[in-house]
Design a protein around this motif. Structure first.
Motif, short mmCIF file in Angstrom:
data_model
loop_
_atom_site.label_atom_id
_atom_site.label_comp_id
_atom_site.label_asym_id
_atom_site.label_seq_id
_atom_site.Cartn_x
_atom_site.Cartn_y
_atom_site.Cartn_z
N VAL A 154 0.85 -1.20 0.00
CA VAL A 154 0.00 0.00 0.00
C VAL A 154 0.88 1.25 0.00
CG1 VAL A 154 -1.86 1.20 1.20
CG2 VAL A 154 -1.70 -1.27 1.37
N THR A 155 0.57 2.18 -0.90
CA THR A 155 1.37 3.41 -0.98
C THR A 155 0.60 4.64 -0.51
OG1 THR A 155 0.72 3.64 -3.29
CG2 THR A 155 2.83 2.58 -2.87
N GLU A 156 -0.73 4.55 -0.45
CA GLU A 156 -1.49 5.73 -0.02
C GLU A 156 -2.14 5.52 1.33
OE1 GLU A 156 -5.17 6.49 -2.42
OE2 GLU A 156 -4.36 4.91 -3.70
N MET A 157 -2.08 6.55 2.17
CA MET A 157 -2.65 6.48 3.51
C MET A 157 -4.16 6.74 3.47
SD MET A 157 0.63 7.01 3.93
CE MET A 157 1.28 8.63 4.16
N GLY A 158 -4.85 6.31 4.52
CA GLY A 158 -6.27 6.58 4.66
C GLY A 158 -7.18 5.53 4.06
N LEU A 159 -6.62 4.55 3.35
CA LEU A 159 -7.44 3.48 2.79
C LEU A 159 -7.90 2.54 3.90
CD1 LEU A 159 -5.20 2.38 -0.24
CD2 LEU A 159 -7.17 3.90 -0.29
N THR A 160 -8.94 1.78 3.61
CA THR A 160 -9.37 0.72 4.52
C THR A 160 -9.30 -0.59 3.73
OG1 THR A 160 -10.85 2.20 5.72
CG2 THR A 160 -11.26 -0.16 5.95
N TYR B 28 0.97 -4.69 4.25
CA TYR B 28 0.02 -5.23 5.22
C TYR B 28 -0.18 -6.70 4.86
CZ TYR B 28 -0.79 -0.49 6.76
OH TYR B 28 -0.63 0.76 7.28
N THR B 29 0.17 -7.61 5.78
CA THR B 29 0.14 -9.03 5.47
C THR B 29 -0.93 -9.76 6.26
OG1 THR B 29 2.50 -8.98 4.96
CG2 THR B 29 1.54 -11.15 5.37
N LEU B 30 -1.84 -10.42 5.54
CA LEU B 30 -2.84 -11.28 6.16
C LEU B 30 -2.23 -12.67 6.27
CD1 LEU B 30 -4.43 -8.84 5.10
CD2 LEU B 30 -6.25 -10.39 4.46
N ILE B 31 -2.30 -13.27 7.46
CA ILE B 31 -1.70 -14.58 7.69
C ILE B 31 -2.81 -15.57 8.06
CG2 ILE B 31 -0.05 -15.92 9.06
CD1 ILE B 31 1.33 -13.19 9.69
N PHE B 32 -2.90 -16.63 7.28
CA PHE B 32 -3.81 -17.74 7.59
C PHE B 32 -2.94 -18.89 8.07
CE2 PHE B 32 -6.13 -15.19 4.52
CZ PHE B 32 -7.38 -15.09 5.13
N ASP B 33 -3.06 -19.24 9.35
CA ASP B 33 -2.14 -20.17 9.99
C ASP B 33 -2.82 -21.49 10.31
OD1 ASP B 33 -0.50 -21.53 11.84
OD2 ASP B 33 0.42 -19.66 12.49
N ASN B 34 -2.27 -22.57 9.76
CA ASN B 34 -2.79 -23.91 10.02
C ASN B 34 -1.72 -24.78 10.69
OD1 ASN B 34 -4.84 -25.87 9.89
ND2 ASN B 34 -4.10 -26.66 7.94
N THR B 35 -0.73 -24.15 11.32
CA THR B 35 0.37 -24.90 11.91
C THR B 35 -0.07 -25.75 13.10
OG1 THR B 35 1.02 -22.97 13.23
CG2 THR B 35 2.19 -23.31 11.15
N PHE B 36 -1.20 -25.39 13.72
CA PHE B 36 -1.70 -26.17 14.86
C PHE B 36 -2.32 -27.49 14.43
CE2 PHE B 36 -5.10 -23.39 13.44
CZ PHE B 36 -6.16 -24.28 13.33
N SER B 37 -2.63 -27.63 13.16
CA SER B 37 -3.30 -28.83 12.66
C SER B 37 -2.26 -29.79 12.09
CB SER B 37 -4.31 -28.44 11.60
OG SER B 37 -5.04 -29.57 11.19
N ARG B 38 -2.10 -30.96 12.70
CA ARG B 38 -1.04 -31.88 12.28
C ARG B 38 -1.43 -32.72 11.08
NH1 ARG B 38 0.30 -34.90 17.42
NH2 ARG B 38 1.48 -36.21 15.98
#
Length: 130
Positions: A33-39, A96-106
């Motif tokens: 993201v290069t511009e501020m104020g976005l959602t 801005y990084t969205l993380i989807f974590d499945n490390t708890f599931s073996r």
């Protein structure tokens, strides 16, 4: 092509994307993201069970991960039972990084169905005032 840009997200339109996350791993969606104020907003669900989710902010590509700012701490989401919605306001340019974590599931791999959107702030200039 990673990271995604704001324009690429806008071009997604209303379509949903799908991530396949193997057991004991995680998947990330970096958004540059290069511009501020976005959602930046997201909606996601997972199948067959829950997934953990987090959002972190990185000032630049080369910022070490331990110096990234955690905007939304890692949270286990019952996204297999209900759709998860959220948003973050862009205060600084960066990644801005969205993380989807499945490390708890073996043993169980997950599918995450998600939709991203970016909103620009509405700036009132008074032009419609009589």
């Amino acid at each position: 092509k990673l990271p995604l840009t704001v324009e690429e997200i806008v071009n997604f339109g209303e379509s949903n994307r799908e991530l396949f996350i193997k057991s004991s791993t995680y998947s990330i969606i970096p958004i540059s993201v290069t511009e501020m104020g976005l959602t930046i907003s997201w909606i996601f669900s997972s199948d067959p069970k829950s997934i953990s989710f987090s959002v972190v902010y990185q000032e630049a590509d080369d910022t070490p991960l331990d110096q990234c700012k955690v905007l939304i701490p890692m949270t286990r989401c019952n996204s297999h039972k209900e759709t998860i919605r959220g948003q973050v306001k862009v205060r600084n340019a960066g990644i801005y990084t969205l993380i989807f974590d499945n490390t708890f599931s073996r043993f169980i791999s997950k599918r995450v169905f998600y939709h991203l959107a970016v909103e620009r702030p509405v700036i009132y200039d008074g032009s419609d005032f009589p």
